[in-house]
Design a protein around this motif. Structure first.
Motif, short mmCIF file in Angstrom:
data_model
loop_
_atom_site.label_atom_id
_atom_site.label_comp_id
_atom_site.label_asym_id
_atom_site.label_seq_id
_atom_site.Cartn_x
_atom_site.Cartn_y
_atom_site.Cartn_z
N ASP A 256 0.54 14.99 -45.43
CA ASP A 256 0.71 15.30 -44.19
C ASP A 256 -0.63 16.50 -43.84
N LEU A 257 -1.26 16.27 -43.22
CA LEU A 257 -2.40 17.31 -43.05
C LEU A 257 -2.53 18.12 -41.77
N THR A 258 -1.27 18.23 -41.22
CA THR A 258 -1.05 19.07 -39.98
C THR A 258 -1.62 20.49 -40.09
N ASP A 259 -1.35 20.98 -41.32
CA ASP A 259 -1.57 22.47 -41.39
C ASP A 259 -2.73 22.65 -42.25
N ASP A 260 -3.57 21.70 -42.60
CA ASP A 260 -4.90 21.85 -43.53
C ASP A 260 -5.97 22.03 -42.44
N ASP A 261 -6.54 23.07 -42.22
CA ASP A 261 -7.51 23.42 -41.09
C ASP A 261 -8.95 22.93 -41.77
N ARG A 262 -8.86 22.69 -42.89
CA ARG A 262 -10.21 21.94 -43.24
C ARG A 262 -10.56 20.60 -42.61
N TYR A 263 -9.58 19.80 -42.22
CA TYR A 263 -9.73 18.45 -41.69
C TYR A 263 -9.63 18.50 -40.19
N THR A 264 -10.50 17.98 -39.38
CA THR A 264 -10.39 17.71 -37.83
C THR A 264 -9.57 16.10 -37.89
N GLU A 265 -9.82 15.41 -38.85
CA GLU A 265 -9.12 14.06 -38.83
C GLU A 265 -7.76 14.23 -39.47
N LYS A 266 -6.67 14.11 -38.87
CA LYS A 266 -5.35 14.46 -39.62
C LYS A 266 -4.79 13.18 -40.03
#
Length: 518
Positions: A256-266
């Protein structure tokens, strides 16, 4: 061998590009009148009769290929040309077959510009030796973890690769974390002693996390900018497997990348697809026609050794507390299909030694946050639970099927160690004793040591890792970069493991006698 290692190192150095940035650019320039080979050559997945060869150019080109058993290329065999096009980032690789066993194979590429086929590059050459059909001494190296934690190509370069090359291995087994697609780099890093680590070579694709296909490609091309990496590639096949950082840290299908601000591609599915495509385009990994993206496979390297490459990423369930009381979809790690393949191939193997190349260790505790686990062990020390069910089932099968001489090689934890798994010390005891050897990093931060879980009775026989005073994430300049060497004696069939550091100091060794089948 008619071609010296020094000759090939000189040849590899001659392929260096003029500028660092130009190396990794996905576009091409007409500034050079003739096509240019941008990242050297690679070979991989070599057996007794075949091997993969690879190269990359700077523009759309027709790649001419020829092979020979002598350095002069006298009486060489010309292979049908291939086109290097934008859809593969101008990379080209080919499986060459029907080769003689235990033979030096020299391969040569030249590139003709597709807009003017009379405009032809300078040639570039490489070599490998096919596996023997009869018993002879075999040597190979293994390690993992390249260009991680912000430590890139400094003025020394990736020295461990040069150290391994001096041992002239038949092949190099890269145990995963072959790139760090999630590890953005800076030009300089402040060190504890007040000095600075300077990434002398840095490109835009390494200044951020990889999301697009071209950014993943750039991660691979960055490693190939190092002269030591290219020099080893020119003379030694690399057998690649992957772990998490080829996509992102602790990757699984449910990340889950929802809260990872490094990624615009979630979408982790998009990232994994881009990562897998780049992995297969830019390495000489072999391909299975029915499953062209499959990473797990067996390489038969003559009568003394088979290497079984595992994929502990593509089929795993989400990281959890790893304490499930029964096997289920939630406890999958390698998955039923891969486990069935491994059992079948181990049972059919006629090789003396069965090397199980695992991208993660069995008994070391590797956490994902405070409550979840990233690897197999769950720090419980009790009966098998969670992901440990797969390992228990596999170890039981190996024992009951009478499969002998299995040795596990792994990396991932960024230090080196030797572990002996002894059922007399274990909670789960239905298996035969075996060894697991850990190496790495090749060129990344050094960590550890990790705690051991007692379920399968591992005992630390040797460990080299940072001291508490030294701390974690030590740069390569501290010298705690590691690789392993495996020698198999053609006469006695004994297997010797040596744990080495990048300064070529032997830290520990052991010689194992083969168990003779009844």
């Amino acid at each position: 061998m008619s071609l010296s290692r020094r000759s090939f190192l000189v040849s590899a150095s001659a392929t260096s590009l003029v500028t660092a940035t130009g190396l990794a650019a996905p576009s091409y320039s007409r500034a050079a009148q003739r096509p240019v080979f941008t990242h050297g050559v690679q070979s991989g997945d070599v057996n007794t009769s075949s091997g993969m060869i690879w190269t990359r150019v700077d523009r759309p080109s027709r790649i001419n290929m020829e092979i020979s058993t002598v350095e002069s290329f006298k009486n060489s065999i010309k292979l049908p040309p291939m086109n290097a096009l934008p859809d593969t980032d101008f990379a080209a690789k080919r499986l060459i077959e029907n080769l003689p066993s235990d033979q030096d194979i020299f391969y040569r590429f030249s590139a003709a510009d597709l807009s003017d086929i009379n405009t032809v590059s300078e040639p570039i050459v490489g070599r490998f030796r096919t596996a023997p059909a009869s018993r002879r001494n075999i040597r190979f190296a293994w390690s993992g973890d390249t260009a991680g934690q912000g430590w890139g190509i400094d003025e020394v370069g990736m020295k461990t690769y040069a150290t391994m090359a001096r041992h002239e291995p038949d092949f190099f087994l890269h145990s995963g974390d072959t790139i760090y697609a999630d590890g953005a780099m800076q030009d300089e890093v402040d060190l504890k002693d007040g000095s600075k680590w300077i990434n002398k070579v840095l490109i835009d694709e390494k200044r951020k996390v990889a999301e697009t296909l071209d950014e993943f490609r750039g991660q691979w091309k960055y490693n190939l900018m190092d002269e030591h990496v290219r020099a080893l590639n020119a003379v030694c096949p690399t057998f690649f497997q992957w772990d998490d950082h080829e996509v992102l840290n602790n990757w699984s299908d449910s990340k889950d990348l929802t809260d990872d601000d490094r990624y615009t591609e979630k979408s982790v599915h998009v990232l994994a697809a881009n990562a897998a495509r780049a992995f297969h385009e830019l390495t000489p990994i072999s391909y299975t026609p029915a499953e062209p993206g499959r990473v797990y496979r067996k390489i038969a390297y003559g009568p003394l050794v088979d290497v079984f490459f595992l994929d502990m990423r593509s089929y795993r369930a989400a990281n959890s507390e790893n304490m499930q009381d029964a096997p289920s979809d939630a406890t999958a790690f390698m998955g039923q299909q891969q486990i069935a393949w491994l059992k079948r191939e181990l049972a059919n193997s006629k090789a003396t030694w069965k090397i199980i190349a695992a991208d993660m260790p069995i008994g070391l505790v590797v956490r994902d946050g405070d409550t979840r686990f990233e690897a197999i062990a769950n720090a419980d020390d009790g009966a098998a639970k969670g992901r440990e069910f797969e390992i228990a089932d596999l170890l039981r099968y190996i024992k009951n099927a009478g499969i002998t001489n299995t040795v596990w090689l792994t990396a991932d934890v960024h230090y080196t160690a030797a572990h002996y798994y002894n059922p007399a010390r274990a909670q789960f005891q239905d298996f035969e004793p075996f060894w697991e050897f850990v190496s790495g990093p090749l060129h990344a931060g050094t960590f550890g040591p990790n705690a051991l879980d007692g379920t399968f009775g591992p005992e630390v026989k040797f460990v080299a890792a940072p001291t508490e005073e030294q701390g974690a994430n030590l740069p390569p300049s501290m010298g705690l970069q590691f690789f392993g060497l495996v020698d198999i004696d053609g006469a006695t069939e004994q297997l010797t493991v040596r744990l080495m550091n990048r300064d070529d100091e032997e830290l520990w060794n052991i010689t194992l006698d083969p168990v003779r089948s009844a």
